[in-house]
Design a protein around this motif. Sequence first.
Motif, PDB file in Angstrom:
ATOM      1  N   ILE A   1       0.857  -1.175   0.000  1.00 52.31           N
ATOM      2  CA  ILE A   1       0.000   0.000   0.000  1.00 52.31           C
ATOM      3  C   ILE A   1       0.898   1.230   0.000  1.00 52.31           C
ATOM      4  O   ILE A   1       1.806   1.337   0.802  1.00 52.31           O
ATOM      5  N   THR A   2       0.612   2.109  -0.922  1.00 52.32           N
ATOM      6  CA  THR A   2       1.360   3.354  -1.017  1.00 52.32           C
ATOM      7  C   THR A   2       0.474   4.499  -0.554  1.00 52.32           C
ATOM      8  O   THR A   2      -0.672   4.607  -0.972  1.00 52.32           O
ATOM      9  N   TYR A   3       1.004   5.332   0.323  1.00 49.83           N
ATOM     10  CA  TYR A   3       0.289   6.510   0.815  1.00 49.83           C
ATOM     11  C   TYR A   3       0.610   7.666  -0.122  1.00 49.83           C
ATOM     12  O   TYR A   3       1.773   7.930  -0.398  1.00 49.83           O
ATOM     13  N   ILE A   4      -0.429   8.358  -0.585  1.00 47.13           N
ATOM     14  CA  ILE A   4      -0.248   9.491  -1.490  1.00 47.13           C
ATOM     15  C   ILE A   4      -0.908  10.708  -0.859  1.00 47.13           C
ATOM     16  O   ILE A   4      -2.107  10.703  -0.595  1.00 47.13           O
ATOM     17  N   HIS A   5      -0.124  11.752  -0.599  1.00 42.85           N
ATOM     18  CA  HIS A   5      -0.668  12.964  -0.003  1.00 42.85           C
ATOM     19  C   HIS A   5      -1.199  13.880  -1.092  1.00 42.85           C
ATOM     20  O   HIS A   5      -0.536  14.131  -2.090  1.00 42.85           O
ATOM     21  N   THR A   6      -2.425  14.373  -0.902  1.00 43.68           N
ATOM     22  CA  THR A   6      -3.023  15.322  -1.830  1.00 43.68           C
ATOM     23  C   THR A   6      -3.372  16.600  -1.071  1.00 43.68           C
ATOM     24  O   THR A   6      -3.617  16.569   0.138  1.00 43.68           O
ATOM     25  N   LYS A   7      -3.390  17.695  -1.772  1.00 39.79           N
ATOM     26  CA  LYS A   7      -3.711  18.970  -1.119  1.00 39.79           C
ATOM     27  C   LYS A   7      -5.176  19.057  -0.718  1.00 39.79           C
ATOM     28  O   LYS A   7      -5.509  19.627   0.308  1.00 39.79           O
ATOM     29  N   LEU A   8      -6.063  18.495  -1.521  1.00 38.98           N
ATOM     30  CA  LEU A   8      -7.498  18.621  -1.262  1.00 38.98           C
ATOM     31  C   LEU A   8      -8.049  17.569  -0.313  1.00 38.98           C
ATOM     32  O   LEU A   8      -8.865  17.873   0.548  1.00 38.98           O
ATOM     33  N   ASP A   9      -7.638  16.321  -0.472  1.00 36.63           N
ATOM     34  CA  ASP A   9      -8.244  15.228   0.281  1.00 36.63           C
ATOM     35  C   ASP A   9      -7.354  14.635   1.365  1.00 36.63           C
ATOM     36  O   ASP A   9      -7.713  13.637   1.979  1.00 36.63           O
TER      37      ASP A   9
ATOM     38  N   PHE B   1      -4.601  12.245   2.682  1.00 34.85           N
ATOM     39  CA  PHE B   1      -4.006  11.034   2.147  1.00 34.85           C
ATOM     40  C   PHE B   1      -5.028  10.186   1.404  1.00 34.85           C
ATOM     41  O   PHE B   1      -6.189  10.090   1.808  1.00 34.85           O
ATOM     42  N   ILE B   2      -4.584   9.594   0.304  1.00 37.16           N
ATOM     43  CA  ILE B   2      -5.303   8.528  -0.372  1.00 37.16           C
ATOM     44  C   ILE B   2      -4.335   7.353  -0.446  1.00 37.16           C
ATOM     45  O   ILE B   2      -3.126   7.522  -0.266  1.00 37.16           O
ATOM     46  N   TYR B   3      -4.865   6.175  -0.697  1.00 38.31           N
ATOM     47  CA  TYR B   3      -4.059   4.969  -0.582  1.00 38.31           C
ATOM     48  C   TYR B   3      -4.164   4.136  -1.868  1.00 38.31           C
ATOM     49  O   TYR B   3      -5.249   3.928  -2.390  1.00 38.31           O
ATOM     50  N   LEU B   4      -3.027   3.664  -2.338  1.00 36.40           N
ATOM     51  CA  LEU B   4      -2.952   2.876  -3.563  1.00 36.40           C
ATOM     52  C   LEU B   4      -2.498   1.467  -3.223  1.00 36.40           C
ATOM     53  O   LEU B   4      -1.421   1.278  -2.652  1.00 36.40           O
ATOM     54  N   ALA B   5      -3.343   0.498  -3.551  1.00 39.27           N
ATOM     55  CA  ALA B   5      -2.985  -0.913  -3.391  1.00 39.27           C
ATOM     56  C   ALA B   5      -2.836  -1.490  -4.789  1.00 39.27           C
ATOM     57  O   ALA B   5      -3.777  -1.445  -5.588  1.00 39.27           O
ATOM     58  N   CYS B   6      -1.661  -1.992  -5.108  1.00 39.69           N
ATOM     59  CA  CYS B   6      -1.451  -2.532  -6.448  1.00 39.69           C
ATOM     60  C   CYS B   6      -0.787  -3.902  -6.385  1.00 39.69           C
ATOM     61  O   CYS B   6      -0.085  -4.230  -5.427  1.00 39.69           O
TER      62      CYS B   6
ATOM     63  N   LEU C   1      -7.519   2.430  -5.769  1.00 40.17           N
ATOM     64  CA  LEU C   1      -7.241   3.696  -5.102  1.00 40.17           C
ATOM     65  C   LEU C   1      -8.399   3.961  -4.147  1.00 40.17           C
ATOM     66  O   LEU C   1      -9.562   3.865  -4.538  1.00 40.17           O
ATOM     67  N   THR C   2      -8.097   4.277  -2.888  1.00 39.37           N
ATOM     68  CA  THR C   2      -9.144   4.435  -1.891  1.00 39.37           C
ATOM     69  C   THR C   2      -8.793   5.549  -0.905  1.00 39.37           C
ATOM     70  O   THR C   2      -7.623   5.905  -0.761  1.00 39.37           O
ATOM     71  N   LYS C   3      -9.807   6.061  -0.234  1.00 47.53           N
ATOM     72  CA  LYS C   3      -9.599   7.106   0.772  1.00 47.53           C
ATOM     73  C   LYS C   3      -9.457   6.533   2.178  1.00 47.53           C
ATOM     74  O   LYS C   3      -9.187   7.259   3.109  1.00 47.53           O
ATOM     75  N   THR C   4      -9.654   5.226   2.324  1.00 48.19           N
ATOM     76  CA  THR C   4      -9.542   4.593   3.634  1.00 48.19           C
ATOM     77  C   THR C   4      -8.533   3.451   3.582  1.00 48.19           C
ATOM     78  O   THR C   4      -8.171   2.979   2.507  1.00 48.19           O
ATOM     79  N   LEU C   5      -8.106   3.005   4.736  1.00 49.45           N
ATOM     80  CA  LEU C   5      -7.169   1.884   4.819  1.00 49.45           C
ATOM     81  C   LEU C   5      -7.884   0.563   5.107  1.00 49.45           C
ATOM     82  O   LEU C   5      -7.327  -0.338   5.715  1.00 49.45           O
TER      83      LEU C   5
END
Length: 73
Positions: A1-9, A11-16, A30-34
């Motif tokens: 899982i990769t944590y991606i910081h965004t200015k608006l939301d 952190f969002i999370y990428l599981a690939c 891509l999700t807003k929760t863990l």
Amino acid sequence: ITYIHTKLDGFIYLACIMDLYSRRIISWKLTKTLDTGPILKSIEEARKRRPSQEPIMIHTDRGIHYTCDLYRK
């Protein structure tokens, strides 16, 4: 899982899921929760894209998402 910081939301999370033979990403969510749900969906999608009669090995960091009861089932 990769944590991606965004200015608006925040952190969002990428599981690939990467096929290590071809080095291609074969599934991602891509999700807003863990929650564990998107991770399991990513694995299900990867299995559909790479069907095999042989057992499939998944290498993880053994984090909580990959050791919980839902994942093991």
